[in-house]
Design a protein around this motif. Structure first.
Motif, PDB file in Angstrom:
ATOM      1  N   ASN A   1      -9.217   2.305 -14.048  1.00  0.00           N
ATOM      2  CA  ASN A   1      -9.598   1.588 -12.631  1.00  0.00           C
ATOM      3  C   ASN A   1     -11.067   1.798 -12.351  1.00  0.00           C
ATOM      4  O   ASN A   1     -11.328   3.128 -11.963  1.00  0.00           O
ATOM      5  CB  ASN A   1      -8.655   1.984 -11.381  1.00  0.00           C
TER       6      ASN A   1
ATOM      7  N   ASP B   1       0.454   4.274  -8.924  1.00  0.00           N
ATOM      8  CA  ASP B   1      -0.951   4.150  -8.273  1.00  0.00           C
ATOM      9  C   ASP B   1      -1.919   4.489  -9.192  1.00  0.00           C
ATOM     10  O   ASP B   1      -2.065   5.688  -9.604  1.00  0.00           O
ATOM     11  CB  ASP B   1      -0.881   5.012  -6.909  1.00  0.00           C
TER      12      ASP B   1
ATOM     13  N   ARG C   1      -5.554   5.107  -8.879  1.00  0.00           N
ATOM     14  CA  ARG C   1      -6.642   5.101  -7.881  1.00  0.00           C
ATOM     15  C   ARG C   1      -8.036   5.019  -8.533  1.00  0.00           C
ATOM     16  O   ARG C   1      -7.992   4.931  -9.619  1.00  0.00           O
ATOM     17  CB  ARG C   1      -6.571   6.413  -7.263  1.00  0.00           C
TER      18      ARG C   1
ATOM     19  N   VAL D   1      -7.245   1.130  -4.763  1.00  0.00           N
ATOM     20  CA  VAL D   1      -5.877   1.561  -5.496  1.00  0.00           C
ATOM     21  C   VAL D   1      -5.594   0.162  -6.054  1.00  0.00           C
ATOM     22  O   VAL D   1      -5.312  -0.654  -5.151  1.00  0.00           O
ATOM     23  CB  VAL D   1      -5.095   2.318  -4.508  1.00  0.00           C
ATOM     24  N   HIS D   2      -4.892   0.451  -7.340  1.00  0.00           N
ATOM     25  CA  HIS D   2      -4.132  -0.664  -7.807  1.00  0.00           C
ATOM     26  C   HIS D   2      -2.709  -0.135  -8.105  1.00  0.00           C
ATOM     27  O   HIS D   2      -2.708   0.706  -9.269  1.00  0.00           O
ATOM     28  CB  HIS D   2      -4.485  -1.259  -8.999  1.00  0.00           C
ATOM     29  N   PRO D   3      -1.641  -0.249  -7.508  1.00  0.00           N
ATOM     30  CA  PRO D   3      -0.432   0.090  -7.873  1.00  0.00           C
ATOM     31  C   PRO D   3       0.158  -0.707  -9.076  1.00  0.00           C
ATOM     32  O   PRO D   3       0.341  -1.861  -8.908  1.00  0.00           O
ATOM     33  CB  PRO D   3       0.492  -0.225  -6.444  1.00  0.00           C
TER      34      PRO D   3
ATOM     35  N   THR E   1       0.843  -1.221  -0.028  1.00  0.00           N
ATOM     36  CA  THR E   1       0.052   0.024   0.153  1.00  0.00           C
ATOM     37  C   THR E   1       0.842   1.387   0.136  1.00  0.00           C
ATOM     38  O   THR E   1       2.028   1.215   0.411  1.00  0.00           O
ATOM     39  CB  THR E   1      -0.998   0.110   1.020  1.00  0.00           C
ATOM     40  N   THR E   2       0.158   2.422  -0.246  1.00  0.00           N
ATOM     41  CA  THR E   2       0.983   3.735  -0.525  1.00  0.00           C
ATOM     42  C   THR E   2       1.430   4.109   0.760  1.00  0.00           C
ATOM     43  O   THR E   2       0.573   3.998   1.929  1.00  0.00           O
ATOM     44  CB  THR E   2      -0.068   4.587  -1.190  1.00  0.00           C
TER      45      THR E   2
ATOM     46  N   SER F   1       6.429   1.386 -11.159  1.00  0.00           N
ATOM     47  CA  SER F   1       5.515   1.439 -10.219  1.00  0.00           C
ATOM     48  C   SER F   1       4.507   2.535  -9.981  1.00  0.00           C
ATOM     49  O   SER F   1       5.225   3.791  -9.741  1.00  0.00           O
ATOM     50  CB  SER F   1       6.009   0.887  -8.750  1.00  0.00           C
TER      51      SER F   1
ATOM     52  N   ASN G   1      -0.097  -4.536  -5.229  1.00  0.00           N
ATOM     53  CA  ASN G   1      -0.805  -4.758  -4.197  1.00  0.00           C
ATOM     54  C   ASN G   1      -0.733  -6.523  -4.157  1.00  0.00           C
ATOM     55  O   ASN G   1      -1.611  -6.999  -4.748  1.00  0.00           O
ATOM     56  CB  ASN G   1      -2.206  -4.367  -4.069  1.00  0.00           C
TER      57      ASN G   1
ATOM     58  N   PRO H   1       4.140   4.797  -4.110  1.00  0.00           N
ATOM     59  CA  PRO H   1       3.094   3.722  -4.477  1.00  0.00           C
ATOM     60  C   PRO H   1       3.801   2.597  -3.912  1.00  0.00           C
ATOM     61  O   PRO H   1       5.273   2.224  -3.801  1.00  0.00           O
ATOM     62  CB  PRO H   1       2.810   3.712  -5.547  1.00  0.00           C
TER      63      PRO H   1
ATOM     64  N   CYS I   1      -0.746  -5.980 -10.712  1.00  0.00           N
ATOM     65  CA  CYS I   1      -0.972  -4.996  -9.533  1.00  0.00           C
ATOM     66  C   CYS I   1       0.083  -5.566  -8.453  1.00  0.00           C
ATOM     67  O   CYS I   1       0.312  -6.688  -8.166  1.00  0.00           O
ATOM     68  CB  CYS I   1      -2.334  -5.016  -8.971  1.00  0.00           C
TER      69      CYS I   1
END
Length: 578
Positions: free
Chosen positions: A502, A538, A540, A507-509, A360-361, A536, A563, A395, A561
């Motif tokens: 998205n 993010d 959102r 969120v998908h980094p 996560t960020t 990498s 994450n 991210p 992703c």
């Protein structure tokens, strides 16, 4: 209002409308006229409000509104047309309005289920299945309320359900079968010469000290993070990975480093996982200066979280000044690294290499001095300007290099409000600082390509995946989940542009292996600052990123992703060279 906020608002309004219709139907069945009318009017108003949100989402992009326009809107309209006339009758038995109101509620429920369980892309089968469910539920309610549903209604439900199954819902059939990724063998390492830097990393279970307590970990060389690997541009690295007792296997992925495909460390794609008692030697030339990191890619959602990661730093020349790496991680619910104070003489140049190894960020803030962001994801920025009282959001998997000249007064780096590195005591509150916008930071330069040979769009969502032995609520790309997502096919020399959308609520980094991508735009606004070459970034909720890259590193590359639980739950596909 952002597109992400519109997605959430539309979902909330849809739930309220559905609950109002269903509640109104239940109240009508109980002959509670005022409650039934109040709930039904509220549902009608919510339905009208949803027309506004659906229109706004359609304007933001068809990806955000497809099933809402093609499934939800017709079902909602049908519900209003059936239930509305009943609301206009001031007299009569309110119980007669129960089935029409329930029908409107079932219509809303069916549309919601299509959005939540099916998502993007919309299919005729999913719409027909929703209609069949609405008709069936209405018929059952009709009978339960001692009315007499016609045989025609029951037959209609059966016909629609069969049509849905014949058409296909998109839940059980992949939109296109992904070819086996190991049909093309790119595992031959490039000739890189004799190693000038050798390292050995032994993976094993360990007990490490975190935050004053012992924690169970998986570790390289019995430490978390693993040893920092350093090199100078031009070095040839040979890294021997040994597995002592990690039963599910380990590999080494060089995150952000564009190694030859055979050295990328993705089990089942570029190599087999290294099992207990085995070893594998990675060998590549250090030709990219910058801040990177390594981690296992075997069962990575568990392995990285448990501690199988470390930092890779490649410098263009010997270090001058103070050079500090700060890999941030959460192990056993406790934050790493342990805070440390390091006095630095005034006038000495300092480089802080910030690495986010979590899924996560994290928010970083440097207090006590102006600074510049010299590099992001290992790539130097063009014309970075001094920043003061400004935070940076990094991210999952990302890296930022901050540089400054040490002042005579203390300086401190905060991560999510916690001081992790300092030259002395600093009590500055950084929570209210604005965050840096990297797309407008630095000096712009022209895009290096005049044309694009290939274009792809990845729509990120959630959906029910019925393709395995057990159903799962997967993180999906274009309506499919790994391993059923068709690969992106390119040829060496192609210039590739791809769009990442998205439409989910999280969120998908995003992380493409083996390549850095140049950011072209985000949400329709072009990048105006220094060229941003990222590995990498993010994506959102509601975001639409456009990025591009040159296909110059042949192989089969993971594109997923970062994450890592999301990747494990289906959000992984592959870039494949033809």
């Amino acid at each position: 209002m952002t597109t992400g906020s519109l997605v959430v608002a539309d979902l909330v309004i849809a739930v309220l409308a559905t609950a109002g219709w269903l509640g109104g139907g239940a109240a009508s069945a109980a002959r509670r006229r005022r409650l039934a009318l109040g709930l039904a009017v509220g549902a009608l108003l919510a339905t009208v409000a949803r027309a506004v949100t659906i229109t706004a989402l359609a304007r933001a992009g068809w990806w955000f509104a497809a099933e809402k326009v093609l499934v939800a809107a017709p079902l909602s309209l049908a519900g209003v047309l059936v239930a509305g006339p009943r609301l206009l009758r001031p007299r009569g038995d309110i119980r007669s309005a129960a089935v029409p109101l329930l029908f409107a509620g079932y219509a809303g429920s069916g549309a919601l289920l299509v959005t939540v369980l099916h998502g993007y892309p919309v299919s005729a089968g999913a719409g027909l299945l929703a209609v069949a469910g609405v008709v069936t539920a209405t018929a059952v309610s009709w009978r339960a309320l001692d009315a007499r549903p016609s045989r025609g209604l029951s037959r209609a439900a059966l016909v629609v359900a069969v049509a849905a199954l014949l058409t296909g819902t998109g839940l059980a059939v992949a939109p296109g079968a992904a070819p086996a990724v190991h049909d093309h063998d790119y595992r031959e390492a490039r000739a890189v010469g004799e190693p000038t830097r050798r390292f050995t990393l032994t993976a094993g279970t360990a007990t490490v000290r975190v935050g004053g307590r012992d924690a169970a970990a998986w570790a390289f060389n019995a430490q978390v993070p693993g040893p920092e690997l350093t090199a100078t541009v031009g070095d040839v690295l040979a890294v021997t990975l040994r597995n002592r007792d990690i039963g599910r296997g380990v590999t080494l992925h060089w995150h952000g480093y564009d190694v030859p495909n055979g050295q990328d460390g993705v089990p089942g794609v570029t190599q087999a996982a290294v099992l207990p008692g085995q070893e594998f030697v990675y060998r590549f030339r250090a030709d990219q200066a910058g801040t990177y990191w390594y981690h296992t890619h075997a069962v990575s959602d568990v392995g990285v979280r448990m501690g199988l990661y470390g930092v890779l730093v490649v410098r263009p020349a010997p270090v001058t000044g103070v050079d500090v790496t700060v890999p941030v991680h959460t192990l056993a619910g406790r934050a790493l690294p342990t805070p440390r104070t390091e006095p630095v003489e005034a006038g000495v140049p300092v480089r802080l290499r910030l690495v986010n190894t979590d899924s996560t960020t994290h928010r970083y803030a440097l207090a006590g001095t102006p600074f510049r962001v010299a590099a992001i994801d290992g790539s130097d920025l063009r014309g970075p300007t001094p920043l003061v009282d400004t935070a940076v959001l990094i991210p999952a998997g990302g890296r930022y290099d901050l540089v400054f000249t040490a002042p005579a007064t203390p300086v401190a780096l905060f991560v999510d409000g916690r001081a992790v590195w300092s030259t002395g005591a600093v009590s500055t509150a950084t929570g209210g600082w604005p965050s840096l916008e990297p797309l407008s930071y630095g000096v712009a330069a022209a895009v290096p390509w005049a044309r694009f040979d290939k274009e792809f769009t990845l729509v990120l969502d959630r959906g029910l995946d019925l393709r395995g032995l057990l159903p799962r609520y997967a993180h999906t790309v274009n309506g499919a989940a790994d391993p059923d997502i068709p690969p992106q096919l390119v040829r060496r020399g192609d210039v590739v542009r791809f769009r990442i959308v998205n439409r989910s609520l999280v969120v998908h980094p995003w992380h493409l292996h083996g390549h850095h991508v140049l950011v072209l735009s985000r949400n329709g606004a072009p990048a105006t600052g220094s060229p941003l070459w990222l590995d990498s970034f993010d994506v959102r909720p509601g975001d639409v990123w456009e990025v591009a890259f040159a296909a110059d590193n042949p192989g089969v590359w993971a594109n997923h992703c970062h994450n890592l639980p999301h990747a494990d739950a289906g959000m992984t596909l592959h870039l494949m060279y033809g």
